[in-house]
Write a protein that holds these residues in place. Structure first.
Motif, PDB file in Angstrom:
ATOM      1  N   LEU A 413       0.728  -1.209   0.205  1.00  0.00           N
ATOM      2  CA  LEU A 413      -0.023  -0.102  -0.034  1.00  0.00           C
ATOM      3  C   LEU A 413       1.007   1.295   0.147  1.00  0.00           C
ATOM      4  O   LEU A 413       0.566   2.057  -0.790  1.00  0.00           O
ATOM      5  CB  LEU A 413      -1.057  -0.044   1.221  1.00  0.00           C
ATOM      6  N   ALA A 414       2.023   1.289   0.660  1.00  0.00           N
ATOM      7  CA  ALA A 414       2.763   2.397   0.682  1.00  0.00           C
ATOM      8  C   ALA A 414       3.342   2.674  -0.561  1.00  0.00           C
ATOM      9  O   ALA A 414       3.556   3.764  -1.125  1.00  0.00           O
ATOM     10  CB  ALA A 414       4.209   2.106   1.828  1.00  0.00           C
ATOM     11  N   ILE A 415       3.866   1.653  -1.268  1.00  0.00           N
ATOM     12  CA  ILE A 415       4.392   1.783  -2.712  1.00  0.00           C
ATOM     13  C   ILE A 415       3.292   2.596  -3.445  1.00  0.00           C
ATOM     14  O   ILE A 415       3.782   3.488  -4.412  1.00  0.00           O
ATOM     15  CB  ILE A 415       4.794   0.515  -3.409  1.00  0.00           C
ATOM     16  N   VAL A 416       2.044   2.011  -3.564  1.00  0.00           N
ATOM     17  CA  VAL A 416       0.856   2.747  -4.277  1.00  0.00           C
ATOM     18  C   VAL A 416       0.405   4.321  -3.972  1.00  0.00           C
ATOM     19  O   VAL A 416       0.577   5.145  -4.804  1.00  0.00           O
ATOM     20  CB  VAL A 416      -0.120   2.040  -4.329  1.00  0.00           C
ATOM     21  N   TRP A 417       0.530   4.487  -2.714  1.00  0.00           N
ATOM     22  CA  TRP A 417      -0.025   5.729  -1.960  1.00  0.00           C
ATOM     23  C   TRP A 417       1.160   6.919  -1.643  1.00  0.00           C
ATOM     24  O   TRP A 417       0.654   7.798  -1.615  1.00  0.00           O
ATOM     25  CB  TRP A 417      -0.694   5.335  -0.667  1.00  0.00           C
ATOM     26  N   ALA A 418       2.417   6.517  -1.618  1.00  0.00           N
ATOM     27  CA  ALA A 418       3.371   7.360  -1.405  1.00  0.00           C
ATOM     28  C   ALA A 418       3.411   8.562  -2.300  1.00  0.00           C
ATOM     29  O   ALA A 418       3.169   9.735  -1.921  1.00  0.00           O
ATOM     30  CB  ALA A 418       4.821   6.673  -1.247  1.00  0.00           C
ATOM     31  N   PRO A 419       3.142   8.403  -3.773  1.00  0.00           N
ATOM     32  CA  PRO A 419       3.206   9.489  -4.567  1.00  0.00           C
ATOM     33  C   PRO A 419       1.873  10.349  -4.592  1.00  0.00           C
ATOM     34  O   PRO A 419       1.998  11.353  -5.174  1.00  0.00           O
ATOM     35  CB  PRO A 419       3.365   8.676  -6.006  1.00  0.00           C
ATOM     36  N   LEU A 420       0.770   9.461  -3.943  1.00  0.00           N
ATOM     37  CA  LEU A 420      -0.385  10.267  -3.775  1.00  0.00           C
ATOM     38  C   LEU A 420      -0.464  11.129  -2.677  1.00  0.00           C
ATOM     39  O   LEU A 420      -1.048  12.310  -2.484  1.00  0.00           O
ATOM     40  CB  LEU A 420      -1.583   9.431  -3.958  1.00  0.00           C
ATOM     41  N   LEU A 421       0.338  10.670  -1.549  1.00  0.00           N
ATOM     42  CA  LEU A 421       0.198  11.627  -0.297  1.00  0.00           C
ATOM     43  C   LEU A 421       1.351  12.570  -0.175  1.00  0.00           C
ATOM     44  O   LEU A 421       1.254  13.471   0.693  1.00  0.00           O
ATOM     45  CB  LEU A 421       0.257  10.386   0.873  1.00  0.00           C
ATOM     46  N   PHE A 422       2.461  12.499  -0.948  1.00  0.00           N
ATOM     47  CA  PHE A 422       3.869  13.213  -0.941  1.00  0.00           C
ATOM     48  C   PHE A 422       4.147  13.775  -2.269  1.00  0.00           C
ATOM     49  O   PHE A 422       3.756  12.913  -3.239  1.00  0.00           O
ATOM     50  CB  PHE A 422       4.979  12.636  -0.211  1.00  0.00           C
ATOM     51  N   ARG A 423       4.392  15.002  -2.402  1.00  0.00           N
ATOM     52  CA  ARG A 423       4.724  15.265  -3.793  1.00  0.00           C
ATOM     53  C   ARG A 423       5.907  16.062  -3.630  1.00  0.00           C
ATOM     54  O   ARG A 423       6.013  16.963  -2.953  1.00  0.00           O
ATOM     55  CB  ARG A 423       3.633  16.233  -4.525  1.00  0.00           C
ATOM     56  N   THR A 424       6.731  15.900  -4.847  1.00  0.00           N
ATOM     57  CA  THR A 424       8.014  16.614  -4.908  1.00  0.00           C
ATOM     58  C   THR A 424       7.802  17.946  -5.088  1.00  0.00           C
ATOM     59  O   THR A 424       7.173  18.315  -5.884  1.00  0.00           O
ATOM     60  CB  THR A 424       8.911  16.077  -5.787  1.00  0.00           C
ATOM     61  N   PRO A 425       8.294  19.209  -4.287  1.00  0.00           N
ATOM     62  CA  PRO A 425       7.956  20.455  -4.850  1.00  0.00           C
ATOM     63  C   PRO A 425       8.458  20.906  -6.336  1.00  0.00           C
ATOM     64  O   PRO A 425       9.214  20.229  -6.766  1.00  0.00           O
ATOM     65  CB  PRO A 425       9.132  21.240  -3.666  1.00  0.00           C
ATOM     66  N   GLU A 426       7.664  21.748  -6.872  1.00  0.00           N
ATOM     67  CA  GLU A 426       7.978  22.111  -8.118  1.00  0.00           C
ATOM     68  C   GLU A 426       9.183  22.398  -8.541  1.00  0.00           C
ATOM     69  O   GLU A 426       9.694  22.119  -9.760  1.00  0.00           O
ATOM     70  CB  GLU A 426       6.932  23.176  -8.616  1.00  0.00           C
ATOM     71  N   ASP A 427       9.970  22.929  -7.537  1.00  0.00           N
ATOM     72  CA  ASP A 427      11.295  23.334  -7.793  1.00  0.00           C
ATOM     73  C   ASP A 427      12.315  22.355  -7.681  1.00  0.00           C
ATOM     74  O   ASP A 427      13.458  22.757  -7.547  1.00  0.00           O
ATOM     75  CB  ASP A 427      11.720  24.761  -7.077  1.00  0.00           C
ATOM     76  N   ALA A 428      11.966  21.304  -7.219  1.00  0.00           N
ATOM     77  CA  ALA A 428      12.811  20.104  -6.712  1.00  0.00           C
ATOM     78  C   ALA A 428      12.998  19.042  -7.851  1.00  0.00           C
ATOM     79  O   ALA A 428      11.844  18.799  -8.475  1.00  0.00           O
ATOM     80  CB  ALA A 428      12.481  19.591  -5.404  1.00  0.00           C
ATOM     81  N   SER A 429      13.928  18.396  -8.440  1.00  0.00           N
ATOM     82  CA  SER A 429      14.049  17.312  -9.332  1.00  0.00           C
ATOM     83  C   SER A 429      13.825  16.279  -8.600  1.00  0.00           C
ATOM     84  O   SER A 429      14.007  15.964  -7.605  1.00  0.00           O
ATOM     85  CB  SER A 429      15.519  17.439  -9.727  1.00  0.00           C
ATOM     86  N   TYR A 430      13.249  15.155  -9.448  1.00  0.00           N
ATOM     87  CA  TYR A 430      12.900  13.771  -8.886  1.00  0.00           C
ATOM     88  C   TYR A 430      14.052  13.204  -8.359  1.00  0.00           C
ATOM     89  O   TYR A 430      15.096  13.230  -8.833  1.00  0.00           O
ATOM     90  CB  TYR A 430      12.190  13.133 -10.022  1.00  0.00           C
ATOM     91  N   ASN A 431      13.895  12.557  -7.241  1.00  0.00           N
ATOM     92  CA  ASN A 431      15.065  11.900  -6.672  1.00  0.00           C
ATOM     93  C   ASN A 431      14.621  10.539  -6.121  1.00  0.00           C
ATOM     94  O   ASN A 431      13.698  10.400  -5.328  1.00  0.00           O
ATOM     95  CB  ASN A 431      15.430  12.602  -5.179  1.00  0.00           C
ATOM     96  N   ILE A 432      15.237   9.371  -6.575  1.00  0.00           N
ATOM     97  CA  ILE A 432      14.719   7.960  -6.094  1.00  0.00           C
ATOM     98  C   ILE A 432      14.852   7.809  -4.743  1.00  0.00           C
ATOM     99  O   ILE A 432      14.190   7.165  -4.212  1.00  0.00           O
ATOM    100  CB  ILE A 432      15.659   7.092  -7.371  1.00  0.00           C
ATOM    101  N   LYS A 433      15.983   8.484  -4.342  1.00  0.00           N
ATOM    102  CA  LYS A 433      16.205   8.106  -2.676  1.00  0.00           C
ATOM    103  C   LYS A 433      15.027   8.961  -2.102  1.00  0.00           C
ATOM    104  O   LYS A 433      14.474   8.094  -1.130  1.00  0.00           O
ATOM    105  CB  LYS A 433      17.570   8.897  -2.452  1.00  0.00           C
TER     106      LYS A 433
END
Length: 456
Positions: A413-433
């Motif tokens: 569930l955490a894998i599915v829901w993490a991108p829905l509940l947390f979002r990288t700020p617009e001025d930040a690049s995507y970070n796998i870590k």
């Protein structure tokens, strides 16, 4: 067949209103100045000849005009005029190849010599709908028939389009066509001579529309969304109508009191300031009752076209009977979509780095110390985000408790829901870590929800 006639009868590109199909006919000249007040709106005119009984009055053509509640025939030769009130019509039948017979009282009118059998059939169908269902139903029918061919093209090229989605207007470009639909979507489909390509734009994501004048091939319509800018050349005189029509549809789209893509505080304010949005409570209740044991709940996707259709129906204010849908993954899919399109995630961009920092210090803190820090951060969130965050996390804990049936434990569930509940700020690049950290955060929240959301 009928569609061929509609191309001639109903307005073409750049004109969204079927009522503006043809210039107004000079009814006042033949039937008096008050005729339009009596007959209602003019719908369409057909070239034909007329007769009463068995006597053909004139071989020369006249005009048979369909209005909101009348059929009016006039011919300049012989000064022939007939006025038929639709509610007084006793019967109507197709006769011969291109003729219609209409009975009103003791009189039988025959209209013949239509330009084609399709014109005759079109008039016959329009009069029947007008008599039995009324003017609004006829306009709906005209709109659907008008763009039936374009509907088929869009649905063939874009399988994800909802089955309820309909083209309401289209415009030509040198390379293809722009189609606007009733779901507030714009589709571009290239023509056979151009390089193959297609695009889909949701007007809900548009932030600007501009018309850039051009030299030869017309103007460019630039549609800027939250993701990119789309540019389309519009040929000839259609550039201005296209620009104005797109702006009109976009403005109407922005004014709609939506659920999807609206800030949480606006949704609950509009609904009376309750604890959480009604749709969220409705979905959770249905999933709890019907889908809790469904294999891969929240991981398995439902049909995109059905999800888009439901989103449209919900945003239009329709009540949804979730029990009428057989797919157990539809309600979970709508729930995920509701969170995915929030302008700001539940655990907000403002506190995104704060949550990551606390999570990064987990090796240096005891479990109870870590929970205290999480709880302190959650208290800083806007009230509606705290409430909805607690509601959905506790519910995910319920789902995880059924993992033996649904194969969705807290980790999945955490894998599915993490991108829905947390979002990288617009001025930040995507970070796998960071993505891994947010998954870890949601896992901790689900497994320790009672302690983290303890209000004591």
């Amino acid at each position: 067949g009928i569609l061929m006639e509609l191309d001639d009868i109903i307005s073409g590109e750049g004109d969204p209103s079927p009522l503006n199909a043809v210039p107004p006919h000079p009814l006042q000249k033949y039937f008096g100045p008050d005729i339009t007040e009596i007959t209602g709106k003019t719908i369409e005119s057909f070239l034909c000849s007329s007769s009463v009984g068995s006597k053909l009055e004139k071989l020369s053509a006249g005009f048979l005009t369909l209005t909101e509640n009348h059929l009016l025939y006039y011919s300049t030769i012989g000064n022939i005029r007939h006025q038929i009130v639709l509610i007084d019509v006793l019967g109507m039948t197709k006769v011969a190849t291109r003729s219609i017979e209409i009975i009103q009282g003791d009189a039988t009118f025959t209209f013949t010599g239509f330009s084609s059998i399709y014109s005759r059939d079109l008039l016959f169908d329009m009069v029947n709908i007008l008599r039995t269902k009324g003017y609004p139903a006829l306009m709906d029918w005209v709109q659907k028939m008008k763009f039936m061919k374009e509907d088929a093209q869009v649905h063939q090229a874009f399988p994800q389009a909802s089955s309820e989605e309909r083209v309401i207007n289209y415009f030509s470009t040198p390379n293809g066509r722009l189609y606007i639909t009733n779901f507030d979507n714009v589709y571009f489909l290239s023509n056979a001579m151009a390089q193959k390509g297609k695009e889909m734009i949701s007007l809900k994501n548009v932030i600007d529309i501009q018309k850039i004048p051009g030299m030869i091939l017309g103007s460019s319509i630039d549609i800027t969304t939250t993701e990119k800018k789309h540019s389309f050349k519009i040929v000839g005189l259609y550039a201005e109508p296209c620009f104005k029509y797109l702006c009109q549809v976009w403005e109407n789209c922005k004014k709609k009191p939506r659920i999807f893509g609206e800030p949480l505080h606006k949704i609950v304010e509009r609904e009376g300031g309750q604890y959480i949005p009604r749709l969220l409570d409705e979905l959770v209740s249905h999933i709890r009752e019907k889908s809790m044991a469904s294999q891969g709940i929240f991981r398995i996707s439902a049909s995109k076209s059905q999800l888009d259709q439901l989103e449209y129906l919900i945003d239009e204010g329709n009540a949804i009977d979730w029990n009428s849908y057989g797919d157990p993954h539809l309600a979970p899919g709508i729930l995920k979509k509701m969170f995915r399109v929030l302008p700001d995630a539940i655990f907000t961009e403002e506190f995104y780095q704060c949550f990551l920092s606390v999570h990064a210090s987990k090796e240096c803190l005891t479990e109870s110390e870590l929970i205290v820090k999480y709880r302190s951060l959650i208290k800083l969130l806007p009230a509606i985000h705290r409430q909805v965050g607690e509601y959905i996390i506790r519910f995910l804990g319920e789902v995880a408790s059924h993992s033996k049936e649904n194969d969705m434990d807290a980790s999945n569930l955490a894998i599915v829901w993490a991108p829905l509940l947390f979002r990288t700020p617009e001025d930040a690049s995507y970070n796998i870590k960071e993505a891994g950290s947010t998954i870890g955060l949601v896992h901790v929240f689900i497994t320790h929800h009672d302690a983290i959301f303890n209000h004591a």
